[in-house]
Design a protein around this motif. Structure first.
Motif, PDB file in Angstrom:
ATOM      1  N   GLY A  33       0.836  -1.100  -0.006  1.00 19.95           N
ATOM      2  CA  GLY A  33      -0.244  -0.007   0.039  1.00 19.95           C
ATOM      3  C   GLY A  33       0.952   1.042  -0.135  1.00 19.95           C
ATOM      4  O   GLY A  33       2.137   1.161   0.451  1.00 19.95           O
ATOM      5  N   ASN A  34       0.203   2.363  -0.433  1.00 22.09           N
ATOM      6  CA  ASN A  34       1.265   3.493  -0.428  1.00 22.09           C
ATOM      7  C   ASN A  34       0.273   4.663  -0.334  1.00 22.09           C
ATOM      8  O   ASN A  34      -0.768   4.832  -0.918  1.00 22.09           O
ATOM      9  N   PHE A  35       0.497   5.496   0.589  1.00 26.10           N
ATOM     10  CA  PHE A  35      -0.082   6.840   0.914  1.00 26.10           C
ATOM     11  C   PHE A  35       0.762   8.117   0.742  1.00 26.10           C
ATOM     12  O   PHE A  35       1.763   8.120   1.555  1.00 26.10           O
ATOM     13  N   ASN A  36       0.401   8.776  -0.277  1.00 27.71           N
ATOM     14  CA  ASN A  36       1.301   9.997  -0.723  1.00 27.71           C
ATOM     15  C   ASN A  36       2.673   9.602  -0.740  1.00 27.71           C
ATOM     16  O   ASN A  36       3.798  10.406  -0.314  1.00 27.71           O
ATOM     17  N   ASN A  37       3.015   8.777  -1.281  1.00 32.65           N
ATOM     18  CA  ASN A  37       4.445   8.289  -1.703  1.00 32.65           C
ATOM     19  C   ASN A  37       4.512   8.319  -3.132  1.00 32.65           C
ATOM     20  O   ASN A  37       3.746   7.985  -3.999  1.00 32.65           O
ATOM     21  N   GLY A  38       5.862   8.388  -3.721  1.00 34.16           N
ATOM     22  CA  GLY A  38       5.918   8.119  -5.016  1.00 34.16           C
ATOM     23  C   GLY A  38       6.385   6.674  -5.399  1.00 34.16           C
ATOM     24  O   GLY A  38       6.533   6.533  -6.638  1.00 34.16           O
ATOM     25  N   SER A  39       6.521   5.893  -4.590  1.00 36.46           N
ATOM     26  CA  SER A  39       6.864   4.525  -4.763  1.00 36.46           C
ATOM     27  C   SER A  39       5.924   3.582  -4.110  1.00 36.46           C
ATOM     28  O   SER A  39       5.625   3.788  -2.784  1.00 36.46           O
ATOM     29  N   ASN A  40       6.126   2.157  -4.472  1.00 34.98           N
ATOM     30  CA  ASN A  40       5.361   1.267  -3.463  1.00 34.98           C
ATOM     31  C   ASN A  40       6.226   0.904  -2.590  1.00 34.98           C
ATOM     32  O   ASN A  40       7.563   0.898  -2.616  1.00 34.98           O
ATOM     33  N   ILE A  94      -1.987   4.365  13.370  1.00 36.13           N
ATOM     34  CA  ILE A  94      -3.036   3.689  12.819  1.00 36.13           C
ATOM     35  C   ILE A  94      -2.878   2.903  11.633  1.00 36.13           C
ATOM     36  O   ILE A  94      -3.638   1.997  11.341  1.00 36.13           O
ATOM     37  N   ALA A  95      -1.791   3.070  11.087  1.00 33.09           N
ATOM     38  CA  ALA A  95      -1.449   2.430   9.765  1.00 33.09           C
ATOM     39  C   ALA A  95      -1.673   1.010   9.571  1.00 33.09           C
ATOM     40  O   ALA A  95      -2.382   0.535   8.689  1.00 33.09           O
ATOM     41  N   GLY A  96      -1.258   0.286  10.590  1.00 36.56           N
ATOM     42  CA  GLY A  96      -1.420  -1.202  10.596  1.00 36.56           C
ATOM     43  C   GLY A  96      -2.771  -1.673  10.709  1.00 36.56           C
ATOM     44  O   GLY A  96      -2.971  -2.806  10.380  1.00 36.56           O
ATOM     45  N   THR A  97      -3.640  -0.785  11.351  1.00 37.88           N
ATOM     46  CA  THR A  97      -5.230  -1.426  11.372  1.00 37.88           C
ATOM     47  C   THR A  97      -5.836  -1.039  10.205  1.00 37.88           C
ATOM     48  O   THR A  97      -7.174  -1.255  10.309  1.00 37.88           O
ATOM     49  N   VAL A 259      -8.157   8.118  11.449  1.00 38.36           N
ATOM     50  CA  VAL A 259      -8.954   7.203  10.851  1.00 38.36           C
ATOM     51  C   VAL A 259      -9.902   7.799   9.670  1.00 38.36           C
ATOM     52  O   VAL A 259      -9.878   7.335   8.339  1.00 38.36           O
ATOM     53  N   LEU A 260     -10.570   8.800  10.019  1.00 35.75           N
ATOM     54  CA  LEU A 260     -11.566   9.377   9.327  1.00 35.75           C
ATOM     55  C   LEU A 260     -10.950   9.959   7.984  1.00 35.75           C
ATOM     56  O   LEU A 260     -11.352  10.007   6.877  1.00 35.75           O
ATOM     57  N   LYS A 261      -9.725  10.741   8.181  1.00 35.95           N
ATOM     58  CA  LYS A 261      -8.927  11.447   7.048  1.00 35.95           C
ATOM     59  C   LYS A 261      -8.646  10.040   6.134  1.00 35.95           C
ATOM     60  O   LYS A 261      -8.914  10.349   4.691  1.00 35.95           O
ATOM     61  N   LEU A 262      -8.072   9.093   6.608  1.00 33.46           N
ATOM     62  CA  LEU A 262      -7.683   7.990   5.735  1.00 33.46           C
ATOM     63  C   LEU A 262      -8.981   7.344   5.005  1.00 33.46           C
ATOM     64  O   LEU A 262      -8.687   7.134   3.785  1.00 33.46           O
ATOM     65  N   ILE A 263      -9.927   7.252   5.628  1.00 38.49           N
ATOM     66  CA  ILE A 263     -11.230   6.891   4.853  1.00 38.49           C
ATOM     67  C   ILE A 263     -11.610   7.852   3.609  1.00 38.49           C
ATOM     68  O   ILE A 263     -11.943   7.302   2.653  1.00 38.49           O
TER      69      ILE A 263
END
Length: 426
Positions: A33-40, A94-97, A259-263
């Motif tokens: 998974g990748n959030f706001n990154n340029g690579s996996n 919270i990333a792992g959950t 969590v809300l922001k990631l959703i």
């Protein structure tokens, strides 16, 4: 010996098939998974990068076949062997959950260029009209209404330049039902107009998230649509013998901002809009009751949970209004198991907990107290408190035509022939 070797060989083939299937369905989790990154992040890892702090959290995982039995292919509800390497980033905690966001929804379309639509003059003008509906007599609304073009242009520029800040809240307490709640009130201008402008653009996108049987705030649904849906479900008597009724403990104040922001980011690929939403989200603890947009945040926060209940747990009859939930089944034992899975999901993925007063009971012995009604298999009654308040208003001669019309709207959906004949007969 030959039969033993054959058995082992078949087991190995089965494991390979299962792994291949999981690779196909859980593409995002396995690819990284990748959030706001340029690579996996790499195989079986997720990399989360908060753009403001450049802090990373690499979440590693191991593939456990035992998860397949408890949590079938679909939304993953547990971190797969979490390990963290974080530089004090709040998102990383919270990333792992949040692996559960990366399954069934991994092909969901993400929308960009939303912010331009939100701040468009015509959208702000429509938001202004909706926000002032029923409030035109307020002093602040009257003032803005004298020259709306001036104020809306000013708001447009404020948003465009990224200078909008959430106004201070006026906070007070009020009884809603039998509960004393803390209410957060914002000024009409600019905040309530901003909230309406966001919802106008986001509503069609958020609507795609919701299951059919969630009713709060959603246009075209609401309480009476929920009543019709529950009544229809109860026609299937053999499979609705028992009810699990529960709600979330202090739901709105307990919503986790990260969590809300990631959703929200699962559907929004627009940094300017996310900045605006983050400004609103971080303006008060949890989700403040009183904000127009809070109703939508509350629904979106539980949207993936709804899919987990329906699709992973396989519950046919599940209904939700805000944080009040009803599940129907032909087995008490099954409902107990489902309650445990639900509680685990809420705790580990959404940082929520159920109230301790949940109930599992036979429908015909107790009735289902939901949406202001009491449901049986054979009939529906209005909740006693509603009838009591109506009779009190009649006795005190406070029930004008508008009030009576509102109560009639309640009573006509239930078996209230004697009551309506006495008070509404023309």
């Amino acid at each position: 010996m030959r039969s033993g070797k054959l058995k082992i060989k078949n087991e190995d083939k089965m494991k390979i098939k299962v792994i291949i299937l999981m690779l196909l369905v859980w593409r995002v989790v396995l690819a990284g998974g990748n959030f706001n990154n340029g690579s996996n992040a790499g195989l079986l890892n997720s990399n989360f990068n908060n753009s403001s702090s450049n802090a990373n959290s690499n979440i590693g995982g191991h593939l456990y076949l035992k998860h397949i039995k408890t949590y079938p292919l679909g939304i993953i509800t547990l971190p797969l062997g979490k390990k963290e390497n974080s530089n004090h980033n709040s998102v990383s905690t919270i990333a792992g959950t949040l692996c559960w966001l990366q399954a069934n929804q991994n092909n969901m379309k993400r929308y960009s260029h939303l912010f331009e639509n939100i701040i468009a003059p015509e959208n702000l003008a429509t938001a202004f009209e909706k926000a002032r509906k029923g409030k035109a007599h307020y002093r602040e609304v009257r003032e803005i209404s004298k020259n709306p073009e001036h104020y809306l242009l000013k708001l447009h520029n404020l948003l465009k330049e990224g200078q909008y800040e959430n106004s201070p809240y006026f906070i007070f307490e009020r009884f809603t039902g039998h509960k004393l709640r803390k209410i957060y009130k914002l000024p009409f201008y600019p905040d309530r107009i901003v909230h309406h402008s966001i919802v106008q653009v986001m509503m069609p996108i958020w609507m795609n998230l919701f299951i059919r049987d969630t009713f709060a705030t959603i246009p075209g649904r609401g309480i009476h649509d929920g009543v019709s849906r529950v009544k229809k479900a109860l026609q299937d008597g053999p499979n609705t013998k028992y009810c699990l009724k529960m709600d979330v403990r202090k739901y709105y104040p307990s919503v986790d901002h990260d969590v809300l922001k990631l959703i929200l980011q699962k559907q929004i690929k627009d940094s300017k809009l996310m900045h605006l939403l983050n400004t609103i989200i971080d303006s008060a603890p949890g989700i403040p009751i009183g904000n127009y947009i809070s109703q939508w945040f509350g629904n979106v926060y539980l949207a993936y949970f709804d899919h987990f209940v329906k699709e992973n747990l396989g519950i046919k009859y599940y209904f939700r209004y805000a944080d009040d939930m009803v599940l129907l089944s032909n087995s008490k034992h099954e409902l107990r198991q489902q309650k445990e899975s639900i509680e685990k999901y809420l705790n580990e993925n959404l940082k929520l907990s159920l109230k301790g007063n949940y109930q599992i009971f036979p429908v015909d012995a107790r009735s289902i107290d939901f949406l202001g009604y009491r449901f049986y298999h054979t009939h529906v009654l209005v909740r006693k408190g509603v009838v009591k308040n109506f009779k009190k208003s009649i006795h005190n001669q406070k029930a004008d035509k508008q009030t009576q019309s509102a109560y009639w709207g309640w009573f006509k959906y239930a078996n209230t022939y004697n009551l309506t004949q006495k008070y509404f007969q023309t």
